[in-house]
Structure formats: structure tokens, C-alpha cells
Design a protein around this motif. Structure first.
Motif, PDB file in Angstrom:
ATOM      1  N   ALA A  28       0.859  -1.185   0.000  1.00  0.00           N
ATOM      2  CA  ALA A  28       0.000   0.000   0.000  1.00  0.00           C
ATOM      3  C   ALA A  28       0.897   1.236   0.000  1.00  0.00           C
ATOM      4  N   PRO A  29       0.529   2.280  -0.745  1.00  0.00           N
ATOM      5  CA  PRO A  29       1.384   3.466  -0.845  1.00  0.00           C
ATOM      6  C   PRO A  29       1.744   4.084   0.511  1.00  0.00           C
ATOM      7  N   ASP A  30       0.830   4.019   1.464  1.00  0.00           N
ATOM      8  CA  ASP A  30       1.075   4.654   2.758  1.00  0.00           C
ATOM      9  C   ASP A  30       1.428   3.655   3.871  1.00  0.00           C
ATOM     10  N   ASP A  31       1.552   2.353   3.526  1.00  0.00           N
ATOM     11  CA  ASP A  31       1.868   1.347   4.537  1.00  0.00           C
ATOM     12  C   ASP A  31       2.451   0.111   3.855  1.00  0.00           C
ATOM     13  N   GLU A  32       3.775   0.017   3.844  1.00  0.00           N
ATOM     14  CA  GLU A  32       4.437  -1.056   3.100  1.00  0.00           C
ATOM     15  C   GLU A  32       4.187  -2.441   3.687  1.00  0.00           C
ATOM     16  N   ASP A  33       3.629  -2.513   4.903  1.00  0.00           N
ATOM     17  CA  ASP A  33       3.320  -3.810   5.516  1.00  0.00           C
ATOM     18  C   ASP A  33       1.955  -4.347   5.091  1.00  0.00           C
ATOM     19  N   MET A  34       1.195  -3.539   4.368  1.00  0.00           N
ATOM     20  CA  MET A  34      -0.148  -3.928   3.945  1.00  0.00           C
ATOM     21  C   MET A  34      -0.210  -3.959   2.416  1.00  0.00           C
ATOM     22  N   ILE A  35      -1.133  -4.779   1.896  1.00  0.00           N
ATOM     23  CA  ILE A  35      -1.409  -4.757   0.459  1.00  0.00           C
ATOM     24  C   ILE A  35      -2.597  -3.817   0.254  1.00  0.00           C
ATOM     25  N   LEU A  36      -2.874  -3.466  -0.991  1.00  0.00           N
ATOM     26  CA  LEU A  36      -4.001  -2.591  -1.310  1.00  0.00           C
ATOM     27  C   LEU A  36      -4.717  -3.137  -2.530  1.00  0.00           C
ATOM     28  N   VAL A  37      -6.046  -3.185  -2.437  1.00  0.00           N
ATOM     29  CA  VAL A  37      -6.900  -3.544  -3.568  1.00  0.00           C
ATOM     30  C   VAL A  37      -7.754  -2.316  -3.853  1.00  0.00           C
ATOM     31  N   LYS A  38      -7.786  -1.908  -5.116  1.00  0.00           N
ATOM     32  CA  LYS A  38      -8.504  -0.693  -5.508  1.00  0.00           C
ATOM     33  C   LYS A  38      -9.455  -1.027  -6.644  1.00  0.00           C
ATOM     34  N   MET A  39     -10.720  -0.610  -6.514  1.00  0.00           N
ATOM     35  CA  MET A  39     -11.706  -0.854  -7.561  1.00  0.00           C
ATOM     36  C   MET A  39     -12.612   0.364  -7.697  1.00  0.00           C
ATOM     37  N   LYS A  40     -12.895   0.712  -8.953  1.00  0.00           N
ATOM     38  CA  LYS A  40     -13.864   1.771  -9.213  1.00  0.00           C
ATOM     39  C   LYS A  40     -15.213   1.097  -9.425  1.00  0.00           C
TER      40      LYS A  40
END
Length: 140
Positions: A28-40
Motif C-alpha cells: 500500500a502506498p502509505d503502509d508497506e506492511d499492507m497490500i491494497l486492492v482498488k476498484m472503481k
């Protein structure tokens, strides 16, 4: 910021099919220990952070289910679920296609964001119940 783009089908109110982009970030851009999933979806962007992609997919499905939207991907199939080891290794994007009464094998591993035809796509609770019942079927 690197990401992988996947296309997933959504079923709106069990009748209208649409295809949407899913962006998968291993950090995740603001937390390298987490992943991020993004959907519109429906004109807004849904961002879900998680410890792994499967937990983030579960959280995304929770948001979608409130709006009567079913995501159509392996990770939302009734008989697909990751093992604890799959969740702890890598980013949790792999899971087993479970066969009743049988131990999961390497040949049964699928990508949770791909879509294998012929699977039954269900809500989170039904998937979790199947996994628990499958575990009992294997344990004897």
C-alpha cells in the motif's frame, strides 16, 4: 508505485453483468506492511487494505454485498479457500479449489482473481461455512 491490473466480472442484482478493473498493490502506498486492492464501482473508488489479498477480497466483497453486487472470481467461489500457509506466504493471492472429502493438492491451486468457469459464486458466509464443513469432511 507498482500494481497489477486484473479485470473481474460483477453481477449487479444477480442479473446485470459488468466488467471492472481491479488494481492490486503488493505494498500500500502509505503502509508497506499492507497490500491494497482498488476498484472503481458505481462512480466511486473503493480502497481496501489488508494483510493479504484474500482478506482484502473478503473486505471488498463485504462492501459489494451490501449493494447486492456479486464479484465473479475464484476467490468468491463456494469451494475455493486458502490454507493458512497460503495466507502466510506470498501475498495470499492463491487458494485451493476444494473437493469434498479430499485433501487439497498442489494441482488444485488457483489464483483468487482469475475466474474458472463452472464454479458457484456465493457470499462470504456461505463460502466460510463450506470451508468449515470441508475441513470436517477431511478430518474425518
Amino acid at each position: 508505485m507498482e500494481f497489477e491490473m486484473k479485470y473481474v466480472k460483477l453481477m449487479l442484482n444477480r442479473e446485470t453483468e459488468t466488467t471492472e478493473e481491479l488494481l492490486l498493490y503488493e505494498e500500500a502506498p502509505d503502509d508497506e506492511d499492507m497490500i491494497l486492492v482498488k476498484m472503481k464501482i458505481n462512480g466511486r473508488i473503493v480502497n481496501i487494505k489488508g494483510e493479504n489479498f484474500f482478506s482484502a477480497l473478503l473486505a471488498l466483497r463485504e462492501v459489494l454485498e451490501i449493494e447486492n453486487i456479486q464479484i465473479v472470481c475464484n476467490g468468491a467461489a463456494k469451494n475455493v479457500y486458502p490454507s493458512p500457509m497460503q495466507l502466510s506466504m506470498g501475498y495470499g493471492s492463491k487458494a485451493y479449489k476444494l473437493i469434498w472429502g479430499q485433501q487439497a493438492k498442489n494441482a488444485d491451486v488457483v489464483d483468487i482473481f482469475d475466474c474458472d468457469e463452472g464454479l458457484e459464486f456465493v457470499g462470504r458466509e456461505e463460502q466460510s461455512k463450506y470451508y468449515s464443513d470441508w475441513l470436517r469432511s477431511v478430518m474425518g
